[in-house]
Design a protein around this motif. Sequence first.
Motif, PDB file in Angstrom:
ATOM      1  N   TYR A  81       0.804  -1.221   0.000  1.00  0.00           N
ATOM      2  CA  TYR A  81       0.000   0.000   0.000  1.00  0.00           C
ATOM      3  C   TYR A  81       0.841   1.277   0.000  1.00  0.00           C
ATOM      4  CZ  TYR A  81      -3.900  -3.096   0.978  1.00  0.00           C
ATOM      5  OH  TYR A  81      -4.831  -4.105   0.922  1.00  0.00           O
ATOM      6  N   ARG A  82       2.169   1.165  -0.102  1.00  0.00           N
ATOM      7  CA  ARG A  82       3.036   2.342  -0.077  1.00  0.00           C
ATOM      8  C   ARG A  82       3.964   2.409  -1.286  1.00  0.00           C
ATOM      9  NH1 ARG A  82       6.661   1.720   3.887  1.00  0.00           N
ATOM     10  NH2 ARG A  82       7.256   3.865   3.728  1.00  0.00           N
ATOM     11  N   THR A  84       3.722   3.369  -4.516  1.00  0.00           N
ATOM     12  CA  THR A  84       3.760   4.633  -5.252  1.00  0.00           C
ATOM     13  C   THR A  84       4.478   5.704  -4.450  1.00  0.00           C
ATOM     14  OG1 THR A  84       1.772   4.148  -6.542  1.00  0.00           O
ATOM     15  CG2 THR A  84       2.317   6.468  -6.233  1.00  0.00           C
ATOM     16  N   GLU A  85       4.132   5.811  -3.174  1.00  0.00           N
ATOM     17  CA  GLU A  85       4.741   6.819  -2.307  1.00  0.00           C
ATOM     18  C   GLU A  85       6.260   6.633  -2.216  1.00  0.00           C
ATOM     19  OE1 GLU A  85       4.838   7.498   2.509  1.00  0.00           O
ATOM     20  OE2 GLU A  85       3.034   6.649   1.620  1.00  0.00           O
ATOM     21  N   ILE A  86       6.704   5.408  -2.059  1.00  0.00           N
ATOM     22  CA  ILE A  86       8.137   5.127  -1.923  1.00  0.00           C
ATOM     23  C   ILE A  86       8.884   5.431  -3.219  1.00  0.00           C
ATOM     24  CG2 ILE A  86       9.794   3.234  -1.624  1.00  0.00           C
ATOM     25  CD1 ILE A  86       7.829   2.083   0.483  1.00  0.00           C
ATOM     26  N   LYS A  88       7.949   7.591  -5.560  1.00  0.00           N
ATOM     27  CA  LYS A  88       7.970   9.054  -5.712  1.00  0.00           C
ATOM     28  C   LYS A  88       9.071   9.675  -4.853  1.00  0.00           C
ATOM     29  CE  LYS A  88       3.150  10.017  -6.931  1.00  0.00           C
ATOM     30  NZ  LYS A  88       1.875  10.601  -6.475  1.00  0.00           N
ATOM     31  N   GLU A  89       9.204   9.223  -3.610  1.00  0.00           N
ATOM     32  CA  GLU A  89      10.245   9.747  -2.715  1.00  0.00           C
ATOM     33  C   GLU A  89      11.639   9.486  -3.284  1.00  0.00           C
ATOM     34  OE1 GLU A  89       9.742   8.099   1.211  1.00  0.00           O
ATOM     35  OE2 GLU A  89       7.770   9.006   1.444  1.00  0.00           O
ATOM     36  N   GLU A 122      -1.379   7.630  -8.669  1.00  0.00           N
ATOM     37  CA  GLU A 122      -0.907   6.252  -8.511  1.00  0.00           C
ATOM     38  C   GLU A 122      -0.083   5.820  -9.718  1.00  0.00           C
ATOM     39  OE1 GLU A 122      -1.205   4.172  -5.816  1.00  0.00           O
ATOM     40  OE2 GLU A 122      -2.024   5.959  -4.844  1.00  0.00           O
TER      41      GLU A 122
END
Length: 194
Positions: A81-82, A84-86, A88-89, A122
């Motif tokens: 569930y993370r 995309t966030e990871i 992007k970072e 996403e």
Amino acid sequence: NKEYVNRFGYDGPSRYNGSLDCEVFDFYKKNFSNTGNNVAAALNWFFTGKFLNGAKQEAGFFKEVLGENCSVCETCQSFRYRFTEIIKEALSGQKAIGCAHSFGRQTHAINIWGAEFDSQGEITYLYITDNNDTDLENNLDNGTLTKAGMIRKPIQIRDGIPFMESSVPGCFTIQILELNFMGLKKAEWKKYFQ
């Protein structure tokens, strides 16, 4: 870090003429059997010389700058569930991104160079390179093969888990199992040259 590397006087393996003609890859092949292993440990060994089981010779081409105990590569195996966030970072932090994915009953490592996102932010596609894809397309005009480069790979997130499309369009069976990140270590380089 090209300016720092040139100033340092690096003279280790570097020539690259393609996925099958690369000094860095040849250096790894001379030092290890073809069984695959820990990506982060292999990168740490190359840059810092941190011992890696099975190595036939020393590496540590940047040990003087980074120190032997510096961890140049971070590994992330828990990103449900993370994802995309990871990604992007890592992209915004100018980190190199590696990924291990399922390959039948085996695991295979590739590089991620970029991503596309939908209107909700996403991930929908990854831009990857894969050393196994030495030739991708047959040029119908003259029958020659085109050398592989970057591939735009569709992604599907199911139950928080990322899957890449296989060679069969619409079949998302390649599960991303692990991510590896390498930053630029600018602070260490700056300190070395002060």
